[in-house]
Design a protein around this motif. Structure first.
Motif, PDB file in Angstrom:
ATOM      1  N   ARG A 140       0.820  -1.200   0.000  1.00 28.20           N
ATOM      2  CA  ARG A 140       0.000   0.000   0.000  1.00 28.20           C
ATOM      3  C   ARG A 140       0.861   1.259   0.000  1.00 28.20           C
ATOM      4  O   ARG A 140       0.334   2.362  -0.040  1.00 28.20           O
ATOM      5  N   ARG A 141       2.165   1.088   0.045  1.00 25.62           N
ATOM      6  CA  ARG A 141       3.054   2.243  -0.095  1.00 25.62           C
ATOM      7  C   ARG A 141       3.308   2.547  -1.572  1.00 25.62           C
ATOM      8  O   ARG A 141       4.048   3.456  -1.906  1.00 25.62           O
ATOM      9  N   VAL A 142       2.701   1.769  -2.440  1.00 26.39           N
ATOM     10  CA  VAL A 142       2.734   2.017  -3.883  1.00 26.39           C
ATOM     11  C   VAL A 142       1.293   2.147  -4.343  1.00 26.39           C
ATOM     12  O   VAL A 142       0.498   1.223  -4.199  1.00 26.39           O
ATOM     13  N   LEU A 143       0.947   3.310  -4.887  1.00 29.47           N
ATOM     14  CA  LEU A 143      -0.424   3.561  -5.332  1.00 29.47           C
ATOM     15  C   LEU A 143      -0.411   4.231  -6.697  1.00 29.47           C
ATOM     16  O   LEU A 143       0.544   4.936  -7.055  1.00 29.47           O
ATOM     17  N   THR A 144      -1.474   4.009  -7.446  1.00 27.36           N
ATOM     18  CA  THR A 144      -1.613   4.656  -8.740  1.00 27.36           C
ATOM     19  C   THR A 144      -2.238   6.038  -8.555  1.00 27.36           C
ATOM     20  O   THR A 144      -2.794   6.357  -7.488  1.00 27.36           O
ATOM     21  N   ALA A 145      -2.171   6.835  -9.612  1.00 30.49           N
ATOM     22  CA  ALA A 145      -2.791   8.158  -9.564  1.00 30.49           C
ATOM     23  C   ALA A 145      -4.291   8.033  -9.304  1.00 30.49           C
ATOM     24  O   ALA A 145      -4.876   8.832  -8.558  1.00 30.49           O
ATOM     25  N   ALA A 146      -4.925   7.014  -9.901  1.00 22.60           N
ATOM     26  CA  ALA A 146      -6.358   6.824  -9.692  1.00 22.60           C
ATOM     27  C   ALA A 146      -6.662   6.481  -8.241  1.00 22.60           C
ATOM     28  O   ALA A 146      -7.642   6.973  -7.661  1.00 22.60           O
ATOM     29  N   GLN A 147      -5.833   5.650  -7.626  1.00 24.72           N
ATOM     30  CA  GLN A 147      -6.045   5.298  -6.221  1.00 24.72           C
ATOM     31  C   GLN A 147      -5.841   6.503  -5.316  1.00 24.72           C
ATOM     32  O   GLN A 147      -6.559   6.689  -4.334  1.00 24.72           O
ATOM     33  N   LEU A 148      -4.861   7.328  -5.660  1.00 23.43           N
ATOM     34  CA  LEU A 148      -4.632   8.535  -4.863  1.00 23.43           C
ATOM     35  C   LEU A 148      -5.823   9.483  -4.957  1.00 23.43           C
ATOM     36  O   LEU A 148      -6.218  10.104  -3.964  1.00 23.43           O
ATOM     37  N   ARG A 149      -6.394   9.568  -6.160  1.00 16.72           N
ATOM     38  CA  ARG A 149      -7.573  10.436  -6.304  1.00 16.72           C
ATOM     39  C   ARG A 149      -8.719   9.943  -5.424  1.00 16.72           C
ATOM     40  O   ARG A 149      -9.480  10.740  -4.880  1.00 16.72           O
ATOM     41  N   GLU A 150      -8.836   8.604  -5.291  1.00 13.96           N
ATOM     42  CA  GLU A 150      -9.879   8.062  -4.422  1.00 13.96           C
ATOM     43  C   GLU A 150      -9.679   8.476  -2.967  1.00 13.96           C
ATOM     44  O   GLU A 150     -10.626   8.513  -2.187  1.00 13.96           O
ATOM     45  N   HIS A 151      -8.436   8.763  -2.623  1.00 12.96           N
ATOM     46  CA  HIS A 151      -8.119   9.245  -1.271  1.00 12.96           C
ATOM     47  C   HIS A 151      -8.123  10.771  -1.186  1.00 12.96           C
ATOM     48  O   HIS A 151      -7.689  11.352  -0.190  1.00 12.96           O
ATOM     49  N   GLY A 152      -8.589  11.412  -2.248  1.00 10.98           N
ATOM     50  CA  GLY A 152      -8.685  12.863  -2.220  1.00 10.98           C
ATOM     51  C   GLY A 152      -7.410  13.588  -2.577  1.00 10.98           C
ATOM     52  O   GLY A 152      -7.287  14.795  -2.317  1.00 10.98           O
ATOM     53  N   VAL A 153      -6.426  12.893  -3.144  1.00 10.87           N
ATOM     54  CA  VAL A 153      -5.153  13.512  -3.509  1.00 10.87           C
ATOM     55  C   VAL A 153      -5.189  13.857  -4.997  1.00 10.87           C
ATOM     56  O   VAL A 153      -5.239  12.961  -5.858  1.00 10.87           O
ATOM     57  N   SER A 154      -5.151  15.123  -5.321  1.00 14.43           N
ATOM     58  CA  SER A 154      -5.205  15.566  -6.714  1.00 14.43           C
ATOM     59  C   SER A 154      -3.872  15.332  -7.407  1.00 14.43           C
ATOM     60  O   SER A 154      -2.840  15.092  -6.764  1.00 14.43           O
ATOM     61  N   ALA A 155      -3.895  15.439  -8.740  1.00 15.30           N
ATOM     62  CA  ALA A 155      -2.660  15.306  -9.510  1.00 15.30           C
ATOM     63  C   ALA A 155      -1.652  16.376  -9.120  1.00 15.30           C
ATOM     64  O   ALA A 155      -0.452  16.120  -9.025  1.00 15.30           O
ATOM     65  N   ALA A 156      -2.138  17.597  -8.871  1.00 14.48           N
ATOM     66  CA  ALA A 156      -1.243  18.688  -8.477  1.00 14.48           C
ATOM     67  C   ALA A 156      -0.593  18.391  -7.127  1.00 14.48           C
ATOM     68  O   ALA A 156       0.610  18.645  -6.930  1.00 14.48           O
ATOM     69  N   LYS A 157      -1.379  17.844  -6.199  1.00 15.16           N
ATOM     70  CA  LYS A 157      -0.839  17.541  -4.873  1.00 15.16           C
ATOM     71  C   LYS A 157       0.189  16.415  -4.960  1.00 15.16           C
ATOM     72  O   LYS A 157       1.235  16.453  -4.295  1.00 15.16           O
TER      73      LYS A 157
END
Length: 349
Positions: A20-37
């Motif tokens: 879980r220390r490796v995540l895709t951009a899509a998974q990060l977005r599900e956690h509320g993390v934008s591409a800019a962030k």
């Protein structure tokens, strides 16, 4: 705040599992993390890093071997897998709800052989790139630690340490495709058979499909592989006769008609019952159709003379020795109900 409000990045900190220390951009977005962030966190000196396009490592240090494997699969996978095939247990499960699912991608080549347990394969940290097998036509390119290997049809994956891994014959072919050292190729192919991972015929089929048998060092290794496989099959045949109480045959003989016509060689023969056992260790190589035809002609000729021929493959001897012993015993017992066979001369081979 309502239920539509995006989550903050904070939930990422409680995901303690290594993968879980490796995540895709899509998974990060599900956690509320934008591409800019995400880009901000991956700046020089930041807490994250982008390990592959669209795949992020949520710590600043070097990735572990497990993290690299998951990153490569995340990069190559095509979305979630709706319902895994029977050979791959359903995932994620209630016992492991965070196990990632990878659709239409699997580890292959040397990394796959290492995961399967090959001692002749290099350790994962020493591999600069990890081969990942995908369908031909996918819009992916090799980059970073991921090397894309394409195929017209994906095989059924083995699940090894929770990862989809190409079966040994396919992984061997993909590994050999990138190797020029004859010793390494020979050691890998020998271990595949000696270690019980697969039968020589399966390896040769994959090497033929990959058009690798034109390489001299591969051909030499295959010849040794087939010799190794035949020796193992002969040992199992001896053990079958010994352990399951079959009468002793004459071993490794040639049969001839009294006039001298050669009928062919056999691995075991019971003269009183006119029952023969022949190990079918042929491997499907280009240009070997004639060998198969000759095998069929020999069997038909012997059976016309009243000799029962039992064909045993190395795989049957490996996986179902007791069952094969029962087949031979049945043939021996049935001899009393058959007409006497033609007289043949039995000579050592």
């Amino acid at each position: 705040m309502n239920h539509n409000t995006p989550l903050s990045p904070r939930p990422l900190h409680h995901l303690a599992e290594a993968h879980r220390r490796v995540l895709t951009a899509a998974q990060l977005r599900e956690h509320g993390v934008s591409a800019a962030k995400s880009a901000e966190r991956c700046r020089r000196g930041g807490p994250w890093q982008q390990i592959l396009p669209g795949v992020f490592l949520l710590h600043p240090g070097p990735p572990t071997s497990e993290e690299r494997l998951h990153a490569v699969l995340m990069y190559a996978a095509r979305g979630p897998l709706p319902r895994p095939a029977p050979k791959v247990p359903a995932q994620p499960t209630a016992q492991d709800p965070h196990r990632p699912v990878y659709a239409e991608a699997m580890v292959t080549g040397l990394a796959a052989l290492t995961l399967h347990g090959f001692t002749a394969a290099p350790a994962l940290p020493s591999l600069e790139r990890i081969d990942v097998l995908v369908e031909r036509g996918r819009r992916l390119r090799s980059t970073g630690c991921a090397r894309i290997v394409r195929t017209a049809g994906l095989p059924m994956a083995d699940l090894v340490t929770g990862l989809p891994v190409a079966p040994v014959p396919r992984a061997l072919a993909d590994a050999v495709a990138g190797l020029s050292d004859a010793g390494t190729v020979r050691r890998l192919l020998t271990e595949a058979v000696r270690g019980g991972y697969c039968e020589p015929a399966a390896v040769v089929r994959e090497l033929t499909r990959a058009k690798l048998l034109a390489r001299p060092h591969v051909v030499d290794a295959v010849d040794l592989l087939l010799a190794e496989g035949r020796a193992l099959a002969e040992d199992r045949l001896y053990r079958m006769v010994r352990e399951y109480g079959l009468p002793d045959p004459v071993w490794n003989v040639d049969l001839r008609l009294p006039g001298g016509l050669h009928l062919g060689g056999l691995d075991a023969y019971w003269p009183e019952q006119a029952v023969a056992v022949e190990l079918d260790t042929r491997a499907s190589r280009q240009g070997e159709d004639a060998q198969g035809a000759e095998y069929a002609r020999k069997r038909e000729h012997l059976e016309r003379l009243g000799i029962t021929v039992v064909r045993l493959t190395p795989r049957k001897l490996r996986d179902a020795l007791e069952q094969q012993a029962a087949v031979v015993r049945t043939a021996l017992m049935a001899a009393a109900d058959r007409d006497p066979a033609a007289y043949v001369v039995v000579l050592p081979r």
